[in-house]
Design a protein around this motif. Structure first.
Motif: not given
Length: 583
Positions: A349-357, A410-411
């Motif tokens: 991971f390189y950001d905190t947004i893509t993990p939600q996907y 959030t998702t």
């Protein structure tokens, strides 16, 4: 607004490469002032400067020769940058806050005075020529904390008067140099008018981003996927804790460029995983996003004729259209197929947004240890994680295990305040090069070749003493491949890892990471002449051949995996013999 990019003075070249990176236009995931996530297109920020930190505490002795070498190296890097791309200002960062105690030590102050004296020598004043690299110095940042300790205790009281006295010679020399040479040396930048809007000046557009909740409903994780994910997480956690006598082996290309080839590689790896299951846990690396912080340049994974490709999630068509919503969908489809094969999946991971996907499909994740934001993210991840770093610093492990509060999403794509409970299932992921060509700093030691550095890290003698006595030993995952490491070098590195650690039953090494794909070697992706936004991806010259970073082919990957399995068995025999002999 103008911005500074921090870096170490010993790595000034990398810091200035980051300035070039920031000056270009980019696409990334961000959040609006309303707290909604979106796809941001920026125009680039050329009003940047480097903040170069001079380490006053670590390393060897701090004498005049040390200061001269360090300042001269910085000045040469800045001069090269000026000749290549124009003026690039820099700020010297001097940290006088030594350790956990308040105030600054006498040694720190002496080292700071040496650096300032050397800067004064380079600036010269009005009597002699001043190097361009020194003229680009635009400021000094001093970090210190006041102390109430009495004089004579080795920690003098620091305040504005002491700092002013420290900087007085530099201010005098800089003023004289600017008066004599400034107008000839430095061309002023164009400035924006004072009137008009002052926000989002470098944002071209913000496009809608598909909320993760919608994608997870369209492409759900079924019970079969959940079984594979949870089993993989449990086994990795047991390997890291030492309760499962197996070795974690992460295999796959450093950047997914062809979904079909990636699926074929996963099918072969799944068949191999069942054969070596008693000794190894094979995990498929599905890296769908390229590391954004790295500058453009030859030999970097994903280099294209029109610039560095950001990966199949960010630009699935490989034409600069950045159809990120389509990339998110195709990425999740790929991970579901790999998971259906029974393989645990790893991703960085390189950001905190893509993990939600995609995080619900991952059993192992990694983040760059240098990012404070991503270190906080690890504390809230549901899977074990590795900190990819070139520095054997165990403090990141203890930080990840602690509860953290940070900003996230959030998702449903809404920004929020995240309270994480901490993640103790973590390891350090270090590079290992048998050729010894790359150098990495070891906390508490000098710069040494990577192979020696990793050996020192494994021994624990150079690890920063931040772990409590009740904490388990530091756990390492060693990278045999990596950027700039050829296939033959990777095989030699793997042999060294086996001989030095795995077969010797070294309990600190819990995993190995291999750069591997269907075809041995690497290739460069060239963009087609079609218009941006085309729905047809640009074909790669050789499917199954790594994009940019060299990889082992399938035959050598299979040989490497079997070698590791045999080494694990040899390590078991070594432990049994030691136990029988009473050692």
């Amino acid at each position: 607004m103008p911005a500074g990019l921090c870096g170490d003075a010993t790595c000034a070249t990398r810091a200035y490469s980051s300035l070039q990176f920031a000056s270009r236009a980019h696409h990334f995931l961000g959040a609006s002032s309303a707290g909604l996530c979106g796809i941001v297109e920026s125009s680039g920020n050329g009003d940047t400067h480097a903040i170069l930190r001079f380490d006053l505490q670590g390393g060897g002795p701090k004498d005049a020769q040390w200061a001269s070498r360090l300042v001269q190296a910085v000045v040469e890097v800045v001069e090269a940058e000026v000749s290549r791309s124009g003026v690039r200002a820099w700020i010297a960062d001097l940290d006088l806050d030594a350790g956990e105690c308040l105030g600054a030590s006498q040694d720190d102050a002496a080292a700071a005075r040496l650096v300032i004296a050397e800067l004064c020598e380079r600036l010269g004043g009005s009597s002699r020529p001043c190097p361009v690299g020194a003229m680009a110095l635009r400021g000094v940042r001093i970090s210190y904390r006041g102390s109430s300790s009495p004089e004579g205790q080795g920690r003098p009281v620091w305040g504005s008067a002491q700092v002013s006295e420290l900087l007085a010679p530099l201010v005098q020399h800089a003023g004289a140099a600017m008066a004599a040479h400034g107008s000839a040396r430095m061309a002023p930048r164009a400035t924006r008018p004072g009137s008009g809007p002052c926000d989002n000046l470098r944002i071209r557009s913000v496009r809608p981003l598909l909320p993760a909740a919608i994608l997870l409903e369209e492409l759900p994780r079924l019970s079969a996927h959940e079984l594979v994910v949870q089993r993989g997480r449990d086994q990795i956690q047991q390997i890291l804790s030492g309760s499962l006598d197996r070795l974690l082996v992460v295999c796959g290309p450093p950047l997914v460029d062809d979904l079909e080839s990636c699926t074929e590689f996963a099918a072969r790896l799944a068949a191999l995983a069942t054969k070596v299951a008693p000794d190894l846990l094979l995990v498929m690396r599905c890296q769908v996003v390229a590391e954004p912080e790295q500058p453009y340049g030859p030999g970097i994974a994903g280099q294209t004729a029109g610039g560095r490709w950001p990966g199949c999630m960010m630009d699935p068509s490989r034409d600069g259209s950045f159809r990120i919503n389509a990339g998110l969908r195709s990425t999740r489809e790929l991970l579901l197929r790999v998971c259906q094969l029974g393989l645990p999946i790893a991703c960085e991971f390189y950001d905190t947004i893509t993990p939600q996907y995609i995080s619900d499909l991952l059993s192992w994740s990694t983040v760059p240890a240098a990012s404070a934001t991503l270190r906080q993210l690890v504390s809230g991840l549901s899977m074990p994680a590795g900190f990819r770093t070139c520095e054997a610093d165990a403090s990141v492990l203890s930080q990840a295990a602690e509860a953290q509060t940070f900003l996230g999403v959030t998702t449903h794509g809404i920004a929020g305040i995240v309270r994480a409970t901490g993640n103790s299932d973590c390891a350090l992921q270090l590079p290992f090069s048998a050729a010894g060509e790359r150098e990495v700093p070891i906390v508490g030691g000098d710069v040494t070749p990577t192979s020696d550095a990793t050996t020192a890290a494994v021994s624990g003698s150079h690890l920063r003493p931040t772990r409590s006595a009740s904490s388990p030993g530091v756990r390492l995952v060693l990278e045999a491949g990596g950027e700039g490491v050829g296939t033959e070098e990777q095989l030699r590195a793997l042999g060294a890892i086996v001989d030095l650690h795995i077969s010797q039953a070294d309990t600190s090494v819990r995993g190995v990471c291999l750069s591997s794909f269907l075809v041995s070697g690497c290739q460069t992706c060239h963009r087609s002449g079609g218009a941006a936004g085309s729905a047809v991806p640009t074909p790669l010259p050789v499917p199954g051949l790594s994009l940019g970073e060299p990889c082992l082919g399938w035959e050598r990957t299979e040989e490497a995996v079997r070698l590791l399995a045999e080494a694990v068995r040899a390590g078991r025999r070594a432990r049994e013999e030691a136990y029988d002999s009473g050692v």
